[in-house]
Design a protein around this motif. Sequence first.
Motif, PDB file in Angstrom:
ATOM      1  N   ASN A  84       0.912  -1.913  -0.094  1.00 32.49           N
ATOM      2  CA  ASN A  84      -0.068  -0.016  -0.026  1.00 32.49           C
ATOM      3  C   ASN A  84       0.644   1.279   0.051  1.00 32.49           C
ATOM      4  O   ASN A  84       2.173   1.418   0.209  1.00 32.49           O
ATOM      5  N   LEU A  85       0.328   1.963  -1.130  1.00 32.24           N
ATOM      6  CA  LEU A  85       1.582   3.674  -0.538  1.00 32.24           C
ATOM      7  C   LEU A  85       0.321   4.659  -0.605  1.00 32.24           C
ATOM      8  O   LEU A  85      -0.784   4.282  -0.604  1.00 32.24           O
ATOM      9  N   ASP A  86       1.202   5.720  -0.188  1.00 36.34           N
ATOM     10  CA  ASP A  86      -0.363   6.359   0.026  1.00 36.34           C
ATOM     11  C   ASP A  86      -0.229   8.004  -1.141  1.00 36.34           C
ATOM     12  O   ASP A  86      -1.939   8.576  -1.081  1.00 36.34           O
ATOM     13  N   GLU A 107       4.958  13.979  -5.508  1.00 36.70           N
ATOM     14  CA  GLU A 107       5.237  13.592  -3.711  1.00 36.70           C
ATOM     15  C   GLU A 107       7.042  13.308  -4.211  1.00 36.70           C
ATOM     16  O   GLU A 107       7.949  12.541  -3.341  1.00 36.70           O
ATOM     17  N   GLY A 108       7.461  13.213  -5.194  1.00 40.35           N
ATOM     18  CA  GLY A 108       8.853  12.452  -6.584  1.00 40.35           C
ATOM     19  C   GLY A 108       9.132  10.983  -6.479  1.00 40.35           C
ATOM     20  O   GLY A 108       8.688  10.690  -7.257  1.00 40.35           O
ATOM     21  N   ILE A 109       9.876  10.893  -5.792  1.00 37.18           N
ATOM     22  CA  ILE A 109      10.276   8.816  -5.833  1.00 37.18           C
ATOM     23  C   ILE A 109       9.896   8.453  -4.204  1.00 37.18           C
ATOM     24  O   ILE A 109      10.690   8.515  -3.559  1.00 37.18           O
ATOM     25  N   THR A 115      13.123  -6.983  -0.791  1.00 36.06           N
ATOM     26  CA  THR A 115      12.932  -8.208   0.540  1.00 36.06           C
ATOM     27  C   THR A 115      11.927  -7.968   1.465  1.00 36.06           C
ATOM     28  O   THR A 115      11.144  -8.956   1.172  1.00 36.06           O
ATOM     29  N   ALA A 116      11.473  -7.288   1.959  1.00 32.63           N
ATOM     30  CA  ALA A 116      10.278  -6.910   3.118  1.00 32.63           C
ATOM     31  C   ALA A 116       8.829  -6.776   1.929  1.00 32.63           C
ATOM     32  O   ALA A 116       7.584  -6.568   2.842  1.00 32.63           O
ATOM     33  N   CYS A 117       9.155  -6.249   1.135  1.00 30.60           N
ATOM     34  CA  CYS A 117       7.944  -6.194   0.192  1.00 30.60           C
ATOM     35  C   CYS A 117       6.776  -4.828   0.852  1.00 30.60           C
ATOM     36  O   CYS A 117       6.135  -4.945   1.064  1.00 30.60           O
ATOM     37  N   LYS A 118       8.043  -3.692   1.032  1.00 26.53           N
ATOM     38  CA  LYS A 118       7.320  -1.907   1.851  1.00 26.53           C
ATOM     39  C   LYS A 118       8.076  -1.477   1.048  1.00 26.53           C
ATOM     40  O   LYS A 118       9.045  -1.098   0.688  1.00 26.53           O
ATOM     41  N   PRO A 119       7.021  -0.283   1.550  1.00 27.46           N
ATOM     42  CA  PRO A 119       7.646   0.964   1.037  1.00 27.46           C
ATOM     43  C   PRO A 119       8.926   1.785   1.336  1.00 27.46           C
ATOM     44  O   PRO A 119       8.709   1.619   3.091  1.00 27.46           O
ATOM     45  N   GLY A 120      10.265   1.900   2.019  1.00 25.41           N
ATOM     46  CA  GLY A 120      11.093   2.548   2.328  1.00 25.41           C
ATOM     47  C   GLY A 120      11.090   4.089   2.586  1.00 25.41           C
ATOM     48  O   GLY A 120       9.884   4.557   2.084  1.00 25.41           O
ATOM     49  N   ARG A 121      11.843   5.431   2.327  1.00 24.13           N
ATOM     50  CA  ARG A 121      11.760   6.214   2.347  1.00 24.13           C
ATOM     51  C   ARG A 121      11.170   7.439   0.794  1.00 24.13           C
ATOM     52  O   ARG A 121      11.310   5.904  -0.391  1.00 24.13           O
ATOM     53  N   LYS A 122      11.030   7.806   0.554  1.00 24.22           N
ATOM     54  CA  LYS A 122      10.637   8.855  -0.539  1.00 24.22           C
ATOM     55  C   LYS A 122      11.792   9.903  -0.975  1.00 24.22           C
ATOM     56  O   LYS A 122      12.844  10.458  -0.101  1.00 24.22           O
ATOM     57  N   ILE A 123      12.603  10.183  -1.961  1.00 24.58           N
ATOM     58  CA  ILE A 123      13.391  11.015  -2.874  1.00 24.58           C
ATOM     59  C   ILE A 123      12.847  11.402  -3.467  1.00 24.58           C
ATOM     60  O   ILE A 123      11.289  12.180  -4.158  1.00 24.58           O
ATOM     61  N   LYS A 124      12.818  13.370  -2.557  1.00 25.40           N
ATOM     62  CA  LYS A 124      11.762  14.339  -3.201  1.00 25.40           C
ATOM     63  C   LYS A 124      12.439  14.646  -4.222  1.00 25.40           C
ATOM     64  O   LYS A 124      13.874  15.096  -4.443  1.00 25.40           O
ATOM     65  N   VAL A 125      12.083  15.149  -5.004  1.00 21.79           N
ATOM     66  CA  VAL A 125      11.790  15.534  -6.271  1.00 21.79           C
ATOM     67  C   VAL A 125      11.044  16.561  -6.629  1.00 21.79           C
ATOM     68  O   VAL A 125      10.116  16.597  -6.505  1.00 21.79           O
ATOM     69  N   GLU A 126      11.745  17.805  -7.406  1.00 22.87           N
ATOM     70  CA  GLU A 126      11.088  19.325  -7.620  1.00 22.87           C
ATOM     71  C   GLU A 126      10.080  18.694  -8.453  1.00 22.87           C
ATOM     72  O   GLU A 126      11.079  17.690  -9.795  1.00 22.87           O
TER      73      GLU A 126
END
Length: 282
Positions: A84-86, A107-109, A115-126
Amino acid sequence: MADMQKLIAYMGTITVDTVSVPTFVPPQGRKLSLIHSFQTSKLGDGVKIKRGCFIPGDRLLLGEYDDGKLYVCKLDGSQTKLINLDYKPERMSLYDNNRALVSVHNEGIQIIDLTACKPGRKIKVEGICYGITSVNDTIWTNNKAKTLTLVDINGKVLNTIHTTCNPWDICANKEGDIYCTDIDSNKVYVVTSDGTEREIYSSPHLIDPFGVAVDDLGDVYVAGSESDTIHRISSDGRKSGIVLTANDGVIDPTGLSYNNETKELFVINNCSYINIYKAQEQ
């Protein structure tokens, strides 16, 4: 008979011109053989998929058409896991064996832990991120109109290239050249890392190009969503051909991905079923 003669005279002179009708160009190079096919409803009731990519372990990462969901599954659609993503996912690209990248609009990237099949952090891109591709530990995205931006995994801008075409889907080769479909035309372009841009392909049988992928030989695959065709173009644009059509089950194709290790191409059709083809020497 007299009435017929008067009618013909009234209609005037009919001129018949010779018109050149485009014909399909026979494909060159490796043959594509269907090895897997499944309906996206196998992932869940009413699931529609528009984009995706191969990931390690003979798996696919697939993005829901109009919802903030990703699906990880095997090549036949089995063993599905939901992420699930935001925000709604736009495009996907493999970064390394443990991470994938998902463009998520303004929201960037989003980094995905494979491995865990989970969202990690976001990379902010203009800007607003759509197309995305990764090469040599860097990330290209088209985040503004007629612009390609190169960032690292932390979001640091490394390069910005302004283009004459308006990139939609993008994919890099091993040398870092970026192949782009164009929002404003039925053409395919290549942009090198130094900003050199050129048109490499157009065809009357390529209508509304969407997905683009590059194989291990450097050949470029492009999906014509309205022409129901998959085109293969040599890296220099000198050789090309239609390798898949509606006769091969290609209907409204939108997403493409190529696995360089297994030499497999996957095609998302009509947001409702996925075909995977093996590239084999003829």
